[in-house]
Design an enzyme around this catalytic site. Sequence first.
Site, mmCIF file in Angstrom:
data_model
loop_
_atom_site.group_PDB
_atom_site.id
_atom_site.type_symbol
_atom_site.label_atom_id
_atom_site.label_comp_id
_atom_site.label_asym_id
_atom_site.label_seq_id
_atom_site.Cartn_x
_atom_site.Cartn_y
_atom_site.Cartn_z
ATOM 1 N N THR A 154 2.439 9.363 2.627
ATOM 2 C CA THR A 154 3.524 9.627 3.576
ATOM 3 C C THR A 154 4.412 8.421 3.835
ATOM 4 O O THR A 154 5.533 8.583 4.295
ATOM 5 C CB THR A 154 2.956 10.118 4.922
ATOM 6 O OG1 THR A 154 2.025 9.151 5.429
ATOM 7 C CG2 THR A 154 2.237 11.454 4.741
ATOM 8 N N ASP B 125 -11.270 6.488 7.326
ATOM 9 C CA ASP B 125 -9.818 6.355 7.261
ATOM 10 C C ASP B 125 -9.192 7.696 7.625
ATOM 11 O O ASP B 125 -9.250 8.652 6.851
ATOM 12 C CB ASP B 125 -9.385 5.933 5.855
ATOM 13 C CG ASP B 125 -7.903 5.606 5.755
ATOM 14 O OD1 ASP B 125 -7.167 5.837 6.738
ATOM 15 O OD2 ASP B 125 -7.472 5.121 4.692
ATOM 16 N N ASP C 126 -7.486 3.586 -2.610
ATOM 17 C CA ASP C 126 -7.587 3.351 -1.175
ATOM 18 C C ASP C 126 -9.043 3.204 -0.754
ATOM 19 O O ASP C 126 -9.387 2.364 0.090
ATOM 20 C CB ASP C 126 -6.905 4.474 -0.393
ATOM 21 C CG ASP C 126 -7.379 5.869 -0.792
ATOM 22 O OD1 ASP C 126 -7.914 6.035 -1.912
ATOM 23 O OD2 ASP C 126 -7.201 6.805 0.013
ATOM 24 N N ASP D 93 0.859 -1.187 0.000
ATOM 25 C CA ASP D 93 0.000 0.000 0.000
ATOM 26 C C ASP D 93 0.893 1.234 0.000
ATOM 27 O O ASP D 93 1.490 1.586 1.017
ATOM 28 C CB ASP D 93 -0.910 -0.013 1.232
ATOM 29 C CG ASP D 93 -1.693 1.270 1.394
ATOM 30 O OD1 ASP D 93 -1.999 1.914 0.380
ATOM 31 O OD2 ASP D 93 -1.991 1.644 2.553
ATOM 32 N N TYR E 229 -20.919 4.767 -7.249
ATOM 33 C CA TYR E 229 -20.241 6.069 -7.284
ATOM 34 C C TYR E 229 -20.473 6.706 -8.645
ATOM 35 O O TYR E 229 -20.337 6.044 -9.688
ATOM 36 C CB TYR E 229 -18.747 5.863 -7.043
ATOM 37 C CG TYR E 229 -18.005 7.050 -6.471
ATOM 38 C CD1 TYR E 229 -18.362 7.603 -5.255
ATOM 39 C CD2 TYR E 229 -16.911 7.609 -7.146
ATOM 40 C CE1 TYR E 229 -17.674 8.676 -4.720
ATOM 41 C CE2 TYR E 229 -16.209 8.677 -6.626
ATOM 42 C CZ TYR E 229 -16.593 9.210 -5.411
ATOM 43 O OH TYR E 229 -15.891 10.267 -4.880
ATOM 44 N N GLY F 237 1.239 4.904 0.146
ATOM 45 C CA GLY F 237 0.466 6.063 0.547
ATOM 46 C C GLY F 237 1.176 7.365 0.263
ATOM 47 O O GLY F 237 2.223 7.409 -0.389
ATOM 48 N N LYS G 153 3.200 0.802 3.142
ATOM 49 C CA LYS G 153 2.912 -0.286 4.076
ATOM 50 C C LYS G 153 2.977 -1.613 3.351
ATOM 51 O O LYS G 153 2.471 -1.742 2.229
ATOM 52 C CB LYS G 153 1.538 -0.086 4.725
ATOM 53 C CG LYS G 153 1.403 1.228 5.480
ATOM 54 C CD LYS G 153 -0.004 1.424 5.997
ATOM 55 C CE LYS G 153 -0.155 2.808 6.635
ATOM 56 N NZ LYS G 153 -0.050 3.884 5.625
ATOM 57 N N THR H 68 -1.316 30.532 21.712
ATOM 58 C CA THR H 68 -1.500 30.257 20.282
ATOM 59 C C THR H 68 -1.379 28.761 19.998
ATOM 60 O O THR H 68 -2.202 28.174 19.296
ATOM 61 C CB THR H 68 -0.462 31.033 19.455
ATOM 62 O OG1 THR H 68 -0.686 32.431 19.635
ATOM 63 C CG2 THR H 68 -0.584 30.697 17.970
#
Length: 242
Positions: A10, A117, A96, A6, A87, A8, A13, A172
């Site tokens: 970032t 997710d 995904d 997978d 869809y 992604g 996996k 802040t």
Amino acid sequence: MNLIIDVGNTSTKLAVFRRGRLLYDEAIEHTRLIEKVKEIFGQYTDIGHGIVSSVGKFDFKELAALSVFCEVQILDRTTKVPFKNSYATPQTLGVDRIALATASFYHNPNSNTLAIDAGTCITYDMVNDYGEYLGGAISPGINMRYKAMHEQTSKLPLLEKETPLDLIGNSTESSMHSGVVNGVSAEIDGLIDQYKSRFADLTVILTGGDAQFLSKRLKNTIFADSKFLLRGLNYLLEYNKH
């Protein structure tokens, strides 16, 4: 045995399944993909099939390298799916989200299931009790919200996610933490409530990199499963084997 990859936004996996049971999973930097795959095949010599789902960077050279080890499928819009896809623009549906809808279809057959997710983006994907994928929603994830505040203003700092000490921030930084974390939690709870008003006996699955961080903050009852997307990819691989 099956190899699941997978890719992604970032991280990448990897997982190994045998007869539906997860034997191994790990998240790595994408640059280590081929190196790690060699290690996996050295350890799990019975892997015969693989599937790649990519919303990030994956090129032909990597596919060619993987194909040396086993038969590899690339998940795309032409991949056969077990659910009815309603869809309106299936050609734009992310791989995904296809995997999450598949996991919902098999995890909770003939039931209403909402998969959330919580990753780079937060996606909501609804499969009803007729086995029909309806769609859902997409919104910015936790880290994206922190990054947007920093990049779209001149003075707000870039922060790492952190549990707010109080609803009311008195600095802040604490105000930003409250805004992001409480805002995301309220969004998810609010959307779950709206889905529950429309679908009876709704099961909610929370997955993704921020699932554990968020799960205890939600008022609604959810099932947290950080491996849900990987399970969906394994189901798709089995469904598409020749």
